[in-house]
Design a protein around this motif. Structure first.
Motif, PDB file in Angstrom:
ATOM      1  N   ALA A 202    -115.007  42.349 -62.295  1.00  0.00           N
ATOM      2  CA  ALA A 202    -115.997  41.619 -62.096  1.00  0.00           C
ATOM      3  C   ALA A 202    -115.180  40.910 -63.770  1.00  0.00           C
ATOM      4  O   ALA A 202    -114.802  38.983 -63.145  1.00  0.00           O
ATOM      5  CB  ALA A 202    -116.829  41.088 -62.398  1.00  0.00           C
ATOM      6  N   ASP A 203    -114.826  41.316 -64.700  1.00  0.00           N
ATOM      7  CA  ASP A 203    -113.886  40.049 -65.596  1.00  0.00           C
ATOM      8  C   ASP A 203    -112.478  40.081 -65.284  1.00  0.00           C
ATOM      9  O   ASP A 203    -111.432  39.287 -66.283  1.00  0.00           O
ATOM     10  CB  ASP A 203    -114.295  41.291 -67.157  1.00  0.00           C
ATOM     11  CG  ASP A 203    -113.639  42.497 -66.996  1.00  0.00           C
ATOM     12  OD1 ASP A 203    -113.280  43.295 -65.637  1.00  0.00           O
ATOM     13  OD2 ASP A 203    -113.216  43.374 -67.793  1.00  0.00           O
ATOM     14  N   ALA A 204    -111.830  40.579 -63.812  1.00  0.00           N
ATOM     15  CA  ALA A 204    -110.804  40.312 -63.770  1.00  0.00           C
ATOM     16  C   ALA A 204    -110.130  39.295 -63.987  1.00  0.00           C
ATOM     17  O   ALA A 204    -111.247  38.216 -63.233  1.00  0.00           O
ATOM     18  CB  ALA A 204    -110.011  42.073 -62.480  1.00  0.00           C
ATOM     19  N   ARG A 205    -109.153  38.762 -63.203  1.00  0.00           N
ATOM     20  CA  ARG A 205    -108.061  38.003 -62.921  1.00  0.00           C
ATOM     21  C   ARG A 205    -108.274  37.331 -61.899  1.00  0.00           C
ATOM     22  O   ARG A 205    -107.807  38.273 -61.422  1.00  0.00           O
ATOM     23  CB  ARG A 205    -107.583  36.311 -63.523  1.00  0.00           C
ATOM     24  CG  ARG A 205    -107.392  36.568 -65.560  1.00  0.00           C
ATOM     25  CD  ARG A 205    -106.240  36.525 -66.420  1.00  0.00           C
ATOM     26  NE  ARG A 205    -106.256  34.909 -65.810  1.00  0.00           N
ATOM     27  CZ  ARG A 205    -104.233  34.039 -66.137  1.00  0.00           C
ATOM     28  NH1 ARG A 205    -103.757  35.269 -66.482  1.00  0.00           N
ATOM     29  NH2 ARG A 205    -104.731  33.159 -65.733  1.00  0.00           N
ATOM     30  N   THR A 206    -108.607  36.251 -61.242  1.00  0.00           N
ATOM     31  CA  THR A 206    -107.800  35.803 -59.975  1.00  0.00           C
ATOM     32  C   THR A 206    -106.733  36.003 -59.219  1.00  0.00           C
ATOM     33  O   THR A 206    -106.014  35.262 -60.286  1.00  0.00           O
ATOM     34  CB  THR A 206    -108.821  34.489 -59.220  1.00  0.00           C
ATOM     35  OG1 THR A 206    -108.281  33.707 -59.519  1.00  0.00           O
ATOM     36  CG2 THR A 206    -110.473  34.454 -59.226  1.00  0.00           C
ATOM     37  N   LEU A 207    -106.674  36.488 -58.219  1.00  0.00           N
ATOM     38  CA  LEU A 207    -105.535  36.905 -57.755  1.00  0.00           C
ATOM     39  C   LEU A 207    -104.788  35.152 -58.029  1.00  0.00           C
ATOM     40  O   LEU A 207    -103.223  35.087 -58.041  1.00  0.00           O
ATOM     41  CB  LEU A 207    -105.634  37.235 -56.460  1.00  0.00           C
ATOM     42  CG  LEU A 207    -104.173  37.606 -56.197  1.00  0.00           C
ATOM     43  CD1 LEU A 207    -103.348  38.474 -56.219  1.00  0.00           C
ATOM     44  CD2 LEU A 207    -103.993  37.963 -54.091  1.00  0.00           C
ATOM     45  N   ARG A 208    -105.106  34.224 -57.392  1.00  0.00           N
ATOM     46  CA  ARG A 208    -104.854  32.897 -57.507  1.00  0.00           C
ATOM     47  C   ARG A 208    -104.272  32.938 -59.023  1.00  0.00           C
ATOM     48  O   ARG A 208    -103.338  32.119 -58.842  1.00  0.00           O
ATOM     49  CB  ARG A 208    -105.452  31.888 -56.467  1.00  0.00           C
ATOM     50  CG  ARG A 208    -104.970  30.790 -56.671  1.00  0.00           C
ATOM     51  CD  ARG A 208    -105.180  30.467 -55.624  1.00  0.00           C
ATOM     52  NE  ARG A 208    -104.506  30.720 -54.336  1.00  0.00           N
ATOM     53  CZ  ARG A 208    -104.871  30.120 -53.066  1.00  0.00           C
ATOM     54  NH1 ARG A 208    -104.868  28.598 -53.299  1.00  0.00           N
ATOM     55  NH2 ARG A 208    -103.738  30.740 -51.622  1.00  0.00           N
ATOM     56  N   GLU A 209    -105.036  33.100 -59.700  1.00  0.00           N
ATOM     57  CA  GLU A 209    -104.341  32.425 -61.524  1.00  0.00           C
ATOM     58  C   GLU A 209    -103.052  33.343 -61.583  1.00  0.00           C
ATOM     59  O   GLU A 209    -102.519  32.545 -62.769  1.00  0.00           O
ATOM     60  CB  GLU A 209    -105.725  32.643 -62.117  1.00  0.00           C
ATOM     61  CG  GLU A 209    -106.938  32.277 -62.313  1.00  0.00           C
ATOM     62  CD  GLU A 209    -108.207  32.311 -62.816  1.00  0.00           C
ATOM     63  OE1 GLU A 209    -109.136  31.567 -63.125  1.00  0.00           O
ATOM     64  OE2 GLU A 209    -107.634  33.678 -63.436  1.00  0.00           O
ATOM     65  N   VAL A 210    -103.426  34.340 -61.352  1.00  0.00           N
ATOM     66  CA  VAL A 210    -102.329  35.177 -62.163  1.00  0.00           C
ATOM     67  C   VAL A 210    -101.026  35.100 -61.249  1.00  0.00           C
ATOM     68  O   VAL A 210     -99.579  34.760 -62.153  1.00  0.00           O
ATOM     69  CB  VAL A 210    -102.504  36.880 -62.346  1.00  0.00           C
ATOM     70  CG1 VAL A 210    -101.629  38.132 -62.143  1.00  0.00           C
ATOM     71  CG2 VAL A 210    -104.119  37.090 -63.023  1.00  0.00           C
TER      72      VAL A 210
END
Lengths: 269, 269
Positions: A202-210
């Motif tokens: 859950a603390d990962a960044r979203t795919l779209r952001e990355v």
């Protein structure tokens, strides 16, 4: 032109490359394996003939060999024509695709060569299922991934079932082992890639952001059950997640990869 | 609490719901089919027990039934405990997941009810492969799709293999037949949905553009080989494509669906 050779003898030694496919050669890359690449069906056979893998022979029913005639014009190998029954006896099961080709392995680029000419690569850890590997290569080919690097515990992309599930795309998306593992990821980073580990955390960044960050990206993917090892996750520059509904199991690894490949391609298109 | 019943008699008539699973009941929804829903493995059995489908019984080896004890606390059905060997005899094959549950079908909402409470639905035509249907429901559940409507030529989502491949998600994503086909698409439109047909056609708009338009979207998906019929394509409001590398076969239908579901969800997140 391929030399058309008719045979109705299931014991014909010229057909030995095609013998007992369901039992032999499960890991053709390993010592003792025959090291051959098998393509099934006209679509995949065509892709094999167009690849760098040097064909040795074809085996098929007449109708399928006829269909492939244009592709065989410049291919100086024997094409054995037989009945579906003899073919089933040789191969060890009924093959409803009606044609096979066998090739030797081709020299592969190494990881550094692949990295030098790529913008997006997939890096796999523990993807040991032949169908998942095949599906992943199919998705990589469709969605603009330039190469695949194989970390520890991955199945052989050139195993027969992987070749089939990939629709022959294992024969055109370059791949190489990345060793040692996971410290080989340093070579990926040194080549100018950001290593992005796909995880349900859950603390990962979203795919779209990355993806919006842009740049050369190495997408690190783990096996479907346990996911990436802590060592691999720690070696990544960024953890990335696909937003998912609560309480649902994660996606199949090849499907999750497809979504990520799509987003990484869409970010530059 | 479920009633634990031990039996080592492979002919035990109380086990008849579980008998010969590989041959019987291929289309349980059709006249003559038994109309039962089978869940395999602890994960999917748990999902069945949490669903609206009324369970009839469980059959499993002791270890698996023990694992499920907390889930069975309020489930007043028999749980038959037997050996792996007897289980294999009853079922007709060796089942390495070690536990099965059987349930009756539950009343399903109709298409209009599903549409009334949805923002994104998938509408399928000719998706006749049980594994593809199952994978599609898994992806729908993970990626925020509210319901699935089945046009002509679709496989039964409640067939055993579909249930398994979906990881039990066919039991929680609502679905309904959309009839008549394809004119039933008018009902989708009347409910306020834009019908977006996924196609490889080069003149289609990109998925990203169409998703950015926002609004309620019904994603129309065809079978992997022939794709959507001309009639279905003509009934859509917009044709949409996933940008793909040149010369590559289209993606598997469930994979293409996952990419589209992801993009439609990302557009509002």
């Amino acid at each position: 032109m391929a030399q058309i050779v008719r045979t109705e003898d299931e014991g014909d030694p010229r057909l030995d490359d095609f013998r007992d496919l369901s039992t032999a050669d499960r890991r053709p890359d390993r010592p003792g394996g025959r090291g051959l690449v098998i393509a099934e069906g006209t679509v995949v056979v065509r892709r094999l003939l167009a690849s760098a893998y040097p064909p040795r022979a074809l085996l098929g029913v007449e109708r399928r060999i006829d269909e492939l005639a244009p592709d065989l014009a410049d291919v100086p190998v024997p094409a054995y024509v037989t009945s579906a029954e003899v073919m089933a006896e040789v191969v060890g099961f009924h093959l409803n695709r009606g044609v096979l080709a066998v090739a030797d392995r081709a020299p592969q680029p190494d990881a550094d060569e692949i990295l030098a000419r790529s913008r997006v690569v997939a890096v796999l850890e523990g993807v040991g299922d032949h169908e998942n590997i095949g599906a992943l290569f199919r998705n990589a080919a469709a969605l603009g991934v330039d190469g695949v690097l194989l970390g520890a515990g991955c199945a052989d992309p050139l195993y027969r079932r992987s070749v089939r599930v990939s629709m022959g795309n294992v024969l055109r998306v370059p791949f190489a082992a990345l060793t040692p593992w996971p410290s080989g990821l340093e070579r990926v980073r040194a080549a100018g890639f950001r290593v992005a580990a796909l995880t349900p955390r859950a603390d990962a960044r979203t795919l779209r952001e990355v993806a919006a960050d842009g740049g050369r990206t190495a997408l690190l993917l783990g096996s479907e059950g346990p996911g990436l090892t802590a060592e691999a996750l720690d070696s990544a520059d960024v953890a990335v997640r696909i937003p998912m509904s609560e309480g649902v199991d994660s996606l199949n690894v090849a499907t999750a990869a497809a979504v990520a490949f799509y987003e990484l391609a869409a970010a530059v298109n």
